[in-house]
Write a protein that holds these residues in place. Structure first.
Motif, mmCIF file in Angstrom:
data_model
loop_
_atom_site.group_PDB
_atom_site.id
_atom_site.type_symbol
_atom_site.label_atom_id
_atom_site.label_comp_id
_atom_site.label_asym_id
_atom_site.label_seq_id
_atom_site.Cartn_x
_atom_site.Cartn_y
_atom_site.Cartn_z
ATOM 1 N N LEU A 24 11.714 35.531 -12.533
ATOM 2 C CA LEU A 24 13.119 35.889 -12.752
ATOM 3 C C LEU A 24 13.429 35.961 -14.245
ATOM 4 O O LEU A 24 14.127 36.861 -14.704
ATOM 5 C CB LEU A 24 14.050 34.867 -12.089
ATOM 6 N N LEU A 25 12.888 35.011 -14.999
ATOM 7 C CA LEU A 25 13.151 34.978 -16.435
ATOM 8 C C LEU A 25 12.498 36.149 -17.169
ATOM 9 O O LEU A 25 12.950 36.537 -18.238
ATOM 10 C CB LEU A 25 12.683 33.649 -17.030
ATOM 11 N N GLN A 26 11.456 36.732 -16.598
ATOM 12 C CA GLN A 26 10.808 37.889 -17.219
ATOM 13 C C GLN A 26 11.722 39.110 -17.205
ATOM 14 O O GLN A 26 11.498 40.053 -17.950
ATOM 15 C CB GLN A 26 9.482 38.194 -16.527
ATOM 16 N N GLN A 27 12.742 39.101 -16.373
ATOM 17 C CA GLN A 27 13.684 40.209 -16.286
ATOM 18 C C GLN A 27 14.800 40.114 -17.330
ATOM 19 O O GLN A 27 15.622 41.004 -17.441
ATOM 20 C CB GLN A 27 14.315 40.260 -14.891
ATOM 21 N N ASP A 31 13.929 36.061 -25.209
ATOM 22 C CA ASP A 31 12.589 35.486 -25.187
ATOM 23 C C ASP A 31 12.620 34.194 -24.377
ATOM 24 O O ASP A 31 13.617 33.476 -24.370
ATOM 25 C CB ASP A 31 12.113 35.158 -26.598
ATOM 26 N N VAL A 32 11.523 33.912 -23.714
ATOM 27 C CA VAL A 32 11.388 32.678 -22.940
ATOM 28 C C VAL A 32 10.166 31.935 -23.469
ATOM 29 O O VAL A 32 9.071 32.472 -23.493
ATOM 30 C CB VAL A 32 11.219 32.960 -21.433
ATOM 31 N N GLU A 33 10.383 30.721 -23.935
ATOM 32 C CA GLU A 33 9.299 29.853 -24.393
ATOM 33 C C GLU A 33 9.051 28.817 -23.300
ATOM 34 O O GLU A 33 9.969 28.112 -22.885
ATOM 35 C CB GLU A 33 9.688 29.123 -25.681
ATOM 36 N N ILE A 34 7.818 28.741 -22.822
ATOM 37 C CA ILE A 34 7.466 27.775 -21.783
ATOM 38 C C ILE A 34 6.590 26.698 -22.406
ATOM 39 O O ILE A 34 5.581 27.000 -23.030
ATOM 40 C CB ILE A 34 6.731 28.464 -20.620
ATOM 41 N N VAL A 35 7.019 25.455 -22.254
ATOM 42 C CA VAL A 35 6.241 24.327 -22.759
ATOM 43 C C VAL A 35 5.935 23.387 -21.596
ATOM 44 O O VAL A 35 6.645 23.377 -20.594
ATOM 45 C CB VAL A 35 6.967 23.576 -23.904
ATOM 46 N N GLU A 36 4.887 22.602 -21.775
ATOM 47 C CA GLU A 36 4.420 21.753 -20.678
ATOM 48 C C GLU A 36 4.846 20.294 -20.774
ATOM 49 O O GLU A 36 4.738 19.564 -19.797
ATOM 50 C CB GLU A 36 2.900 21.823 -20.584
#
Length: 128
Positions: A24-27, A31-36
């Motif tokens: 969903l966020l790719q739409q 920018d989307v930063e994903i951290v673990e």
């Protein structure tokens, strides 16, 4: 003039548990930063506060949330937790002053996009 950042920080060590949130966020045009982990999130927020922080429910340590809130400029960044429908945590939001709200699964595209629009407007319109 200083322009605010326009990215979303997703703290999610287990993306598969988020029921398609990543897709969903790719739409989104942001920018989307994903951290673990929390350390990575705190480092990102220190460098450049996002307009929206999304946490998985099992990462909702009060200490981490409070640190994220302080580092991200409390009045400008929206912080939400993704939770399950049957989880009691989202029913008692007044007990979590550093959290702006909860995204309750299953996630709706319309709700997510409305949240992102609201968070980016809050971030952009609030004085630096």
């Amino acid at each position: 003039m200083v322009f605010p950042s326009t990215y979303i920080l997703l703290l999610a060590p287990q993306l598969e548990e988020l029921d398609g949130l990543e897709s969903l966020l790719q739409q989104v045009v942001l920018d989307v930063e994903i951290v673990e982990n929390a350390d990575q999130a705190l480092a990102k927020v220190t460098q450049n506060p996002p307009c929206l922080i999304i946490l998985q429910e099992h990462l909702r340590s009060e200490t981490v949330i409070h640190q994220l809130r302080l580092l991200s400029n409390a009045d400008r960044t929206t912080l939400v937790i993704v939770t399950e429908t049957d989880s009691p945590s989202w029913l008692h939001q007044e007990q979590r002053p550093d959290v702006d709200g909860f995204l309750v699964k299953p996630l709706s595209t319309e709700v997510l996009f409305s949240l992102i629009h609201s968070a980016s407007a809050r971030h952009y319109c609030h004085p630096v």
